[in-house]
Motif scaffolding. Structure first.
Motif, PDB file in Angstrom:
ATOM      1  N   ALA A  63       1.343   0.212  12.068  1.00  0.00           N
ATOM      2  CA  ALA A  63       1.769   1.201  11.072  1.00  0.00           C
ATOM      3  C   ALA A  63       0.626   1.877  10.458  1.00  0.00           C
ATOM      4  O   ALA A  63       0.597   3.082  10.337  1.00  0.00           O
ATOM      5  CB  ALA A  63       2.551   0.425   9.886  1.00  0.00           C
ATOM      6  N   TRP A  64      -0.512   1.158  10.329  1.00  0.00           N
ATOM      7  CA  TRP A  64      -1.798   1.769  10.019  1.00  0.00           C
ATOM      8  C   TRP A  64      -2.187   2.545  10.972  1.00  0.00           C
ATOM      9  O   TRP A  64      -2.703   3.899  10.591  1.00  0.00           O
ATOM     10  CB  TRP A  64      -2.779   0.655   9.783  1.00  0.00           C
ATOM     11  N   LYS A  65      -2.183   2.379  12.435  1.00  0.00           N
ATOM     12  CA  LYS A  65      -2.394   3.488  13.125  1.00  0.00           C
ATOM     13  C   LYS A  65      -1.835   4.796  13.220  1.00  0.00           C
ATOM     14  O   LYS A  65      -2.312   5.775  13.100  1.00  0.00           O
ATOM     15  CB  LYS A  65      -2.479   2.718  14.711  1.00  0.00           C
ATOM     16  N   ALA A  66      -0.566   4.580  12.942  1.00  0.00           N
ATOM     17  CA  ALA A  66       0.381   5.543  13.131  1.00  0.00           C
ATOM     18  C   ALA A  66       0.028   6.454  11.855  1.00  0.00           C
ATOM     19  O   ALA A  66      -0.084   7.608  12.002  1.00  0.00           O
ATOM     20  CB  ALA A  66       1.957   5.269  13.008  1.00  0.00           C
ATOM     21  N   GLU A  67      -0.074   5.918  10.569  1.00  0.00           N
ATOM     22  CA  GLU A  67      -0.213   6.865   9.550  1.00  0.00           C
ATOM     23  C   GLU A  67      -1.587   7.394   9.351  1.00  0.00           C
ATOM     24  O   GLU A  67      -1.793   8.457   9.098  1.00  0.00           O
ATOM     25  CB  GLU A  67      -0.015   5.578   8.219  1.00  0.00           C
ATOM     26  N   TRP A  68      -2.667   6.695  10.130  1.00  0.00           N
ATOM     27  CA  TRP A  68      -4.005   7.205  10.149  1.00  0.00           C
ATOM     28  C   TRP A  68      -3.958   8.526  11.003  1.00  0.00           C
ATOM     29  O   TRP A  68      -4.475   9.787  10.767  1.00  0.00           O
ATOM     30  CB  TRP A  68      -5.065   6.285  10.928  1.00  0.00           C
ATOM     31  N   SER A  69      -3.294   8.448  12.146  1.00  0.00           N
ATOM     32  CA  SER A  69      -3.193   9.555  13.259  1.00  0.00           C
ATOM     33  C   SER A  69      -2.404  10.815  12.423  1.00  0.00           C
ATOM     34  O   SER A  69      -2.691  11.542  12.652  1.00  0.00           O
ATOM     35  CB  SER A  69      -2.399   8.917  14.467  1.00  0.00           C
ATOM     36  N   GLN A  70      -1.241  10.410  11.730  1.00  0.00           N
ATOM     37  CA  GLN A  70      -0.496  11.396  11.195  1.00  0.00           C
ATOM     38  C   GLN A  70      -1.079  12.058  10.092  1.00  0.00           C
ATOM     39  O   GLN A  70      -1.384  13.282   9.989  1.00  0.00           O
ATOM     40  CB  GLN A  70       0.788  10.843  10.488  1.00  0.00           C
ATOM     41  N   SER A  71      -1.983  11.305   9.250  1.00  0.00           N
ATOM     42  CA  SER A  71      -3.134  11.872   7.999  1.00  0.00           C
ATOM     43  C   SER A  71      -3.988  12.927   8.817  1.00  0.00           C
ATOM     44  O   SER A  71      -4.152  13.933   8.164  1.00  0.00           O
ATOM     45  CB  SER A  71      -3.855  10.917   7.433  1.00  0.00           C
TER      46      SER A  71
END
Length: 145
Positions: A63-71
């Motif tokens: 989840a952290w990776k996905a949100e990092w990428s999205q941000s």
């Protein structure tokens, strides 16, 4: 005497230096493992670190990776799309380096919607990643706002 064991210390002479690092709390590692089983899950936690406290929602590494990428998709510039790929690239590289020797327990903790307090001044951030071995203590829940 190279390669022999010292009778008093038990240390092998000539074996080279031994690298040690702090040991992470197994219960906190297991909590991270449980959250990782469902990347949509989050739990409110407060962590005590050497420099202060930090609280937020414990999330899975994925989840952290996905949100990092999205941000990073909202940042302009030629390098932003490269940064968005960084967490996945790091994971791939670590998998290749560790091979079958990967630790079954996580070494990193990931939080969303964090507030850290050091010296009485709160600082907020959307995402945070820290080394589990650096956590001195923890509790479920967050302090009242």
């Amino acid at each position: 005497m190279s390669g022999e064991q010292d009778a008093l210390t038990g240390v092998h002479r000539g074996a080279g230096p031994t690298v040690t690092e702090p040991v992470a709390d197994v219960q906190l590692q297991m909590l991270c493992t449980l959250v990782a089983r469902n990347p949509r899950t989050s739990l409110p936690v407060t962590l005590h670190l050497p420099g202060g406290i930090i609280h937020g929602d414990l999330i899975a590494h994925e989840a952290w990776k996905a949100e990092w990428s999205q941000s990073l998709r909202h940042i302009e510039g030629q390098g932003a799309h490269l940064l968005a790929q960084m967490p996945e690239l790091v994971d791939q590289t670590m998998d290749e380096l560790s091979g079958d020797h990967a630790s079954p327990l996580p070494r990193w903790i990931h939080l969303r919607e964090v507030t850290s307090v050091a010296g009485g001044t709160p600082v907020s951030a959307p995402l945070w990643r820290g080394r589990l071995a650096d956590v001195l203590g923890w509790s479920l829940g967050k302090p009242p706002s």
